[in-house]
Design a protein around this motif. Structure first.
Motif, short mmCIF file in Angstrom:
data_model
loop_
_atom_site.label_atom_id
_atom_site.label_comp_id
_atom_site.label_asym_id
_atom_site.label_seq_id
_atom_site.Cartn_x
_atom_site.Cartn_y
_atom_site.Cartn_z
N HIS A 48 0.83 -1.21 0.00
CA HIS A 48 0.00 0.00 0.00
C HIS A 48 0.86 1.26 0.00
CE1 HIS A 48 -4.00 -1.73 0.38
NE2 HIS A 48 -3.47 -2.64 1.18
N THR A 49 2.15 1.11 -0.17
CA THR A 49 3.08 2.25 -0.19
C THR A 49 3.41 2.56 -1.65
OG1 THR A 49 3.99 1.56 1.94
CG2 THR A 49 5.33 3.08 0.61
N LEU A 50 3.00 3.74 -2.09
CA LEU A 50 3.08 4.06 -3.51
C LEU A 50 4.28 4.92 -3.89
CD1 LEU A 50 -0.71 4.84 -4.12
CD2 LEU A 50 0.50 2.65 -4.30
N HIS A 51 5.27 4.98 -3.03
CA HIS A 51 6.48 5.74 -3.34
C HIS A 51 7.69 4.86 -3.06
CE1 HIS A 51 7.08 6.31 0.98
NE2 HIS A 51 5.79 6.57 1.04
N ASP A 52 8.83 5.25 -3.61
CA ASP A 52 10.08 4.50 -3.46
C ASP A 52 9.94 3.05 -3.92
OD1 ASP A 52 11.33 6.80 -2.40
OD2 ASP A 52 10.60 6.31 -0.38
N ILE A 53 9.23 2.84 -5.00
CA ILE A 53 9.03 1.50 -5.56
C ILE A 53 10.36 1.05 -6.16
CG2 ILE A 53 7.80 0.18 -7.33
CD1 ILE A 53 5.39 2.09 -6.79
N ASP A 54 10.90 -0.04 -5.63
CA ASP A 54 12.29 -0.41 -5.93
C ASP A 54 12.46 -1.65 -6.80
OD1 ASP A 54 11.68 -2.45 -4.19
OD2 ASP A 54 13.36 -2.09 -2.86
N GLU A 76 0.29 -2.26 -9.04
CA GLU A 76 -0.65 -2.13 -10.15
C GLU A 76 -1.76 -3.19 -10.07
OE1 GLU A 76 1.40 -1.87 -13.92
OE2 GLU A 76 2.67 -0.22 -13.21
N ALA A 77 -1.38 -4.42 -9.82
CA ALA A 77 -2.36 -5.50 -9.75
C ALA A 77 -3.32 -5.31 -8.58
CB ALA A 77 -1.65 -6.85 -9.65
N ASP A 78 -2.80 -4.86 -7.45
CA ASP A 78 -3.66 -4.63 -6.28
C ASP A 78 -4.65 -3.51 -6.57
OD1 ASP A 78 -4.41 -5.32 -3.60
OD2 ASP A 78 -3.35 -3.54 -2.88
N MET A 108 -3.29 5.79 -13.16
CA MET A 108 -2.49 5.43 -14.32
C MET A 108 -1.42 6.47 -14.61
SD MET A 108 -4.44 3.52 -17.41
CE MET A 108 -5.91 4.49 -17.42
N GLN A 109 -1.78 7.73 -14.55
CA GLN A 109 -0.83 8.80 -14.87
C GLN A 109 0.25 8.95 -13.82
OE1 GLN A 109 -3.30 12.26 -15.43
NE2 GLN A 109 -4.08 11.54 -17.39
N LYS A 110 -0.11 8.79 -12.55
CA LYS A 110 0.83 9.08 -11.46
C LYS A 110 1.63 7.88 -10.97
CE LYS A 110 -1.86 12.98 -9.85
NZ LYS A 110 -2.73 13.52 -8.81
N ILE A 111 1.05 6.70 -11.02
CA ILE A 111 1.66 5.54 -10.36
C ILE A 111 2.04 4.42 -11.34
CG2 ILE A 111 1.38 3.75 -8.60
CD1 ILE A 111 1.44 6.65 -7.46
N MET A 112 1.17 4.11 -12.27
CA MET A 112 1.42 2.96 -13.14
C MET A 112 2.58 3.24 -14.09
SD MET A 112 -2.40 1.50 -13.90
CE MET A 112 -2.01 -0.25 -14.00
N THR A 143 3.90 0.17 -16.04
CA THR A 143 3.91 -0.87 -17.06
C THR A 143 2.79 -0.63 -18.07
OG1 THR A 143 2.42 -2.48 -16.01
CG2 THR A 143 4.75 -2.55 -15.35
N GLU A 144 3.13 -0.79 -19.34
CA GLU A 144 2.11 -0.67 -20.39
C GLU A 144 1.08 -1.78 -20.26
OE1 GLU A 144 1.55 1.91 -22.38
OE2 GLU A 144 3.22 2.82 -21.26
N SER A 145 1.52 -2.94 -19.82
CA SER A 145 0.59 -4.07 -19.67
C SER A 145 -0.43 -3.80 -18.57
CB SER A 145 1.36 -5.35 -19.35
OG SER A 145 2.29 -5.63 -20.37
N GLY A 146 0.01 -3.22 -17.47
CA GLY A 146 -0.91 -2.87 -16.39
C GLY A 146 -1.92 -1.82 -16.82
N LYS A 147 -1.44 -0.82 -17.53
CA LYS A 147 -2.34 0.23 -18.03
C LYS A 147 -3.37 -0.34 -18.98
CE LYS A 147 1.18 3.83 -17.67
NZ LYS A 147 2.06 4.74 -18.44
N ARG A 148 -2.92 -1.19 -19.89
CA ARG A 148 -3.83 -1.80 -20.86
C ARG A 148 -4.85 -2.69 -20.15
NH1 ARG A 148 -0.18 -3.35 -24.21
NH2 ARG A 148 0.12 -5.43 -23.38
N LEU A 149 -4.41 -3.45 -19.17
CA LEU A 149 -5.31 -4.31 -18.42
C LEU A 149 -6.36 -3.48 -17.68
CD1 LEU A 149 -5.84 -7.29 -17.68
CD2 LEU A 149 -4.24 -7.00 -15.78
N LEU A 150 -5.93 -2.41 -17.04
CA LEU A 150 -6.87 -1.54 -16.33
C LEU A 150 -7.90 -0.96 -17.30
CD1 LEU A 150 -7.80 -0.11 -13.76
CD2 LEU A 150 -6.10 1.67 -14.22
N ARG A 151 -7.43 -0.47 -18.43
CA ARG A 151 -8.35 0.08 -19.43
C ARG A 151 -9.37 -0.96 -19.88
NH1 ARG A 151 -3.52 1.65 -22.23
NH2 ARG A 151 -2.95 3.74 -21.61
#
Length: 146
Positions: A81-87, A96-98, A117-121, A123-131
């Motif tokens: 649930h932490t959306l910063h410092d993704i390593d 993205e999946a969560d 999508m604009q701020k966190i995502m 991966t193109e695959s994650g964006k496409r899946l969400l859409r």
């Protein structure tokens, strides 16, 4: 959530060892929810992260996973649930999946999804899946099919 994580990981062609860790993290990411409901009366993300770290380590200690794998899985569970410092790509895909799982379960708005999508995502695959899951294409929407 596991299906979304696995799908994104495969579409992004991540390393099989990283994919395995991602899949185990996806399966165990909400391990602390029952305890949090009982202890705190809710499943607040920060509580899940705090309690989940220890719980997933305890759960996986009897497995054949290496210490490094268990440590990474516990780290991912403790930060899902932490959306910063993704390593890492595993962490990025887990986030993205969560989000996709929560958005479908809770009916998030199109505006919320566009912002995520604009701020966190990444991966193109994650964006496409969400859409594809949340929206049918609308020419007035800024979410266009990939």
């Amino acid at each position: 959530m596991w299906t979304y994580a696995k799908t994104i990981g495969e579409l992004e062609n991540i390393d099989s060892d990283v994919l395995f860790v991602l899949e185990v993290a996806a399966i165990t990411h909400d391990i602390a929810c029952p305890l949090c409901r009982k202890k705190y009366g809710n499943t607040n993300g920060k509580h899940q992260e705090e309690e989940g770290n220890r719980m997933v380590k305890d759960f996986l200690n009897q497995s054949d996973l290496s210490e490094a794998q268990i440590d990474r899985i516990a780290y991912l569970v403790a930060h899902h649930h932490t959306l910063h410092d993704i390593d890492g790509i595993d962490y990025q895909i887990l986030i993205e999946a969560d989000y996709i799982a929560n958005a479908t379960e809770n009916g998030y708005s199109q505006t919320n999804a566009e912002n995520f999508m604009q701020k966190i995502m990444k991966t193109e695959s994650g964006k496409r899946l969400l859409r594809n899951i949340l929206f049918s294409y609308d020419s007035s929407s800024s979410i266009a099919p990939a």
